[in-house]
Design a protein around this motif. Structure first.
Motif, PDB file in Angstrom:
ATOM      1  N   VAL A 110      47.255  43.149  45.551  1.00 56.24           N
ATOM      2  CA  VAL A 110      46.960  44.559  45.781  1.00 56.24           C
ATOM      3  C   VAL A 110      45.790  45.005  44.915  1.00 56.24           C
ATOM      4  O   VAL A 110      45.003  45.866  45.300  1.00 56.24           O
ATOM      5  CB  VAL A 110      48.209  45.411  45.524  1.00 56.24           C
ATOM      6  CG1 VAL A 110      47.892  46.892  45.614  1.00 56.24           C
ATOM      7  CG2 VAL A 110      49.294  45.046  46.525  1.00 56.24           C
ATOM      8  N   LEU A 111      45.649  44.402  43.726  1.00 54.66           N
ATOM      9  CA  LEU A 111      44.541  44.774  42.855  1.00 54.66           C
ATOM     10  C   LEU A 111      43.201  44.522  43.521  1.00 54.66           C
ATOM     11  O   LEU A 111      42.207  45.155  43.197  1.00 54.66           O
ATOM     12  CB  LEU A 111      44.623  43.992  41.544  1.00 54.66           C
ATOM     13  CG  LEU A 111      45.853  44.276  40.674  1.00 54.66           C
ATOM     14  CD1 LEU A 111      45.784  43.461  39.394  1.00 54.66           C
ATOM     15  CD2 LEU A 111      45.965  45.749  40.353  1.00 54.66           C
ATOM     16  N   ALA A 112      43.157  43.578  44.470  1.00 55.53           N
ATOM     17  CA  ALA A 112      41.907  43.317  45.179  1.00 55.53           C
ATOM     18  C   ALA A 112      41.434  44.535  45.950  1.00 55.53           C
ATOM     19  O   ALA A 112      40.252  44.665  46.269  1.00 55.53           O
ATOM     20  CB  ALA A 112      42.088  42.131  46.137  1.00 55.53           C
ATOM     21  N   PHE A 135      43.682  41.819  52.184  1.00 57.91           N
ATOM     22  CA  PHE A 135      44.070  42.095  50.799  1.00 57.91           C
ATOM     23  C   PHE A 135      43.737  43.535  50.403  1.00 57.91           C
ATOM     24  O   PHE A 135      43.846  43.899  49.231  1.00 57.91           O
ATOM     25  CB  PHE A 135      43.372  41.129  49.844  1.00 57.91           C
ATOM     26  CG  PHE A 135      43.840  39.711  49.986  1.00 57.91           C
ATOM     27  CD1 PHE A 135      45.030  39.297  49.420  1.00 57.91           C
ATOM     28  CD2 PHE A 135      43.101  38.796  50.697  1.00 57.91           C
ATOM     29  CE1 PHE A 135      45.475  37.995  49.560  1.00 57.91           C
ATOM     30  CE2 PHE A 135      43.529  37.483  50.842  1.00 57.91           C
ATOM     31  CZ  PHE A 135      44.719  37.088  50.280  1.00 57.91           C
ATOM     32  N   GLY A 136      43.309  44.326  51.353  1.00 50.77           N
ATOM     33  CA  GLY A 136      42.950  45.701  51.050  1.00 50.77           C
ATOM     34  C   GLY A 136      41.539  45.884  50.568  1.00 50.77           C
ATOM     35  O   GLY A 136      41.151  46.972  50.149  1.00 50.77           O
ATOM     36  N   ALA A 144      39.856  34.161  39.458  1.00 52.30           N
ATOM     37  CA  ALA A 144      40.452  35.446  39.841  1.00 52.30           C
ATOM     38  C   ALA A 144      41.237  36.061  38.693  1.00 52.30           C
ATOM     39  O   ALA A 144      41.214  37.290  38.492  1.00 52.30           O
ATOM     40  CB  ALA A 144      41.361  35.254  41.060  1.00 52.30           C
ATOM     41  N   ASP A 145      41.918  35.220  37.915  1.00 53.81           N
ATOM     42  CA  ASP A 145      42.738  35.729  36.811  1.00 53.81           C
ATOM     43  C   ASP A 145      41.919  36.500  35.774  1.00 53.81           C
ATOM     44  O   ASP A 145      42.451  37.373  35.089  1.00 53.81           O
ATOM     45  CB  ASP A 145      43.455  34.569  36.115  1.00 53.81           C
ATOM     46  CG  ASP A 145      44.583  33.975  36.950  1.00 53.81           C
ATOM     47  OD1 ASP A 145      44.991  34.613  37.938  1.00 53.81           O
ATOM     48  OD2 ASP A 145      45.034  32.859  36.612  1.00 53.81           O
ATOM     49  N   SER A 177      41.650  33.049  47.495  1.00 55.04           N
ATOM     50  CA  SER A 177      42.201  32.843  46.150  1.00 55.04           C
ATOM     51  C   SER A 177      41.352  33.525  45.086  1.00 55.04           C
ATOM     52  O   SER A 177      41.868  33.984  44.072  1.00 55.04           O
ATOM     53  CB  SER A 177      42.330  31.350  45.856  1.00 55.04           C
ATOM     54  OG  SER A 177      43.275  30.752  46.722  1.00 55.04           O
ATOM     55  N   LEU A 178      40.043  33.590  45.308  1.00 53.69           N
ATOM     56  CA  LEU A 178      39.174  34.322  44.379  1.00 53.69           C
ATOM     57  C   LEU A 178      39.534  35.801  44.319  1.00 53.69           C
ATOM     58  O   LEU A 178      39.270  36.471  43.321  1.00 53.69           O
ATOM     59  CB  LEU A 178      37.713  34.192  44.810  1.00 53.69           C
ATOM     60  CG  LEU A 178      36.959  32.922  44.465  1.00 53.69           C
ATOM     61  CD1 LEU A 178      35.575  32.967  45.087  1.00 53.69           C
ATOM     62  CD2 LEU A 178      36.852  32.751  42.950  1.00 53.69           C
ATOM     63  N   PHE A 179      40.120  36.298  45.403  1.00 54.42           N
ATOM     64  CA  PHE A 179      40.453  37.719  45.471  1.00 54.42           C
ATOM     65  C   PHE A 179      41.951  37.971  45.235  1.00 54.42           C
ATOM     66  O   PHE A 179      42.457  39.032  45.558  1.00 54.42           O
ATOM     67  CB  PHE A 179      40.001  38.302  46.810  1.00 54.42           C
ATOM     68  CG  PHE A 179      38.531  38.590  46.843  1.00 54.42           C
ATOM     69  CD1 PHE A 179      38.052  39.869  46.612  1.00 54.42           C
ATOM     70  CD2 PHE A 179      37.615  37.569  47.052  1.00 54.42           C
ATOM     71  CE1 PHE A 179      36.685  40.129  46.598  1.00 54.42           C
ATOM     72  CE2 PHE A 179      36.250  37.820  47.050  1.00 54.42           C
ATOM     73  CZ  PHE A 179      35.791  39.110  46.818  1.00 54.42           C
ATOM     74  N   GLY A 180      42.642  36.972  44.663  1.00 56.43           N
ATOM     75  CA  GLY A 180      43.989  37.219  44.189  1.00 56.43           C
ATOM     76  C   GLY A 180      45.128  36.604  44.967  1.00 56.43           C
ATOM     77  O   GLY A 180      46.287  36.798  44.610  1.00 56.43           O
TER      78      GLY A 180
END
Length: 330
Positions: A19-21, A61-62, A287-288, A320-323
């Protein structure tokens, strides 16, 4: 024992890295040229990524995704070497200027540019724009360069004369001045700001150039000996938490970074690259950090692919780069 208090759905969602993405606004910039490469086909890379539904994948991912389509530029003349030992230099310069201007405009607008290449010469333009933006905004630039090759050749020692073999040298102030000066300063990037991961094909003279420029390099031997987790911990040191708050992280992702058994659709394959799980871990650890602010995806050649599987794999990795992750971590 007291019963656990009810957890609101909104609270759970707020803690989900996927969701943070949604906080990111990205712009897809197609740069459809193979003018710097030795084989035709990378010019079709941007549209292969669109066929693989890159934009839709990020939107799930929003992420606020805008696709401005493909930039225009000169055709590939397939020319011989010029007097300086380079092929298609004028055309490469024109495409890099176009990439620079488009990437810089998106950064100025507060959006994250994702450059869809095209061959890797285009990183000279995109990273020059990022370097210009970082100077203006007072941010520290960190470049991760995922690639099988060092891309540190110079015109006089290049075995092929293809400009996709010189972007790192150009960014560090070597080679043709018009390319080196795209950011408005020479060098655009200092060698120690660049970390190369996955190298396994480096020309003899390039080895000395890497050492002279002070690049940080983790070749496949380092990955084999230490493991991808340890390598990425070193590459990303200082980016997370308050100490990395002023860092702009740029990822330049050459598809030939991946082992050709999982990614055949690229023009300069080299055996022995990262496998699927190693590549996923690499992307998840980037991403982290929460610092990724610009991205190149280059050297995807659908003419050499099998049913667009490499493009689909790239989209999977970019998710995966976006969470995208199996579990909430941290």
């Amino acid at each position: 024992m007291n019963a656990p208090s009810p957890i609101q759905k909104e609270e759970l969602l707020a803690q989900d890295p996927q969701v943070l993405a949604a906080q990111k606004a990205v712009t897809l910039i197609g740069v459809p040229t193979d003018v710097g490469a030795g084989r035709l086909g990378a010019a079709m890379g941007p549209d292969a990524l669109r066929v693989a539904q890159l934009g839709r994948a990020l939107a799930r991912f929003g992420v606020d995704v805008q696709d401005i389509g493909n930039l225009a530029g000169p055709p590939n003349p397939r020319g011989p070497r010029d007097a300086h030992g380079l092929r298609n230099y004028a055309e490469c310069l024109a495409w890099n200027q176009a990439a620079h201007d488009a990437v810089y405009a998106q950064l100025q607008a507060g959006r994250m540019p994702i450059m869809l290449g095209g061959d890797h010469t285009l990183a000279t333009g995109s990273i020059s724009a990022v370097a210009r933006h970082c100077r203006a905004s007072g941010q520290r630039l960190r470049v991760l360069w995922l690639d099988a090759h060092a891309d540190c050749n110079l015109p006089e020692i290049s075995p092929t004369g293809n400009l996709h073999g010189i972007p790192v040298a150009s960014l560090c102030g070597q080679g043709p001045e018009p390319l080196a000066a795209l950011s408005g300063a020479i060098p655009a990037v200092q060698g120690p700001q660049i970390c190369q991961i996955g190298l396994r094909s480096v020309d003899a003279v390039e080895k000395r150039i890497i050492q002279r420029l002070g690049l940080e390099v983790f070749d496949m031997r380092a990955i084999d000996e230490q493991g991808m987790r340890a390598v990425m911990q070193q590459a990303l040191a200082g980016l997370s938490g308050p100490e990395g708050a002023d860092v702009h992280l740029h990822l330049s992702f050459d598809v030939d970074f991946l082992d050709p058994e999982i990614a055949p659709g690229t023009g300069t394959t080299v055996r022995g690259g990262p496998n699927y799980r190693e590549a996923q871990l690499c992307m998840e650890m980037i991403a982290d950090t929460g610092r990724l602010a610009s991205l190149d995806i280059v050297e995807l050649n659908p003419a050499l692919d099998i049913r667009n599987q490499t493009a689909e794999l790239v989209v999977d990795l970019v998710e995966s780069l976006f969470g995208k992750s199996t579990l909430v971590r941290g």
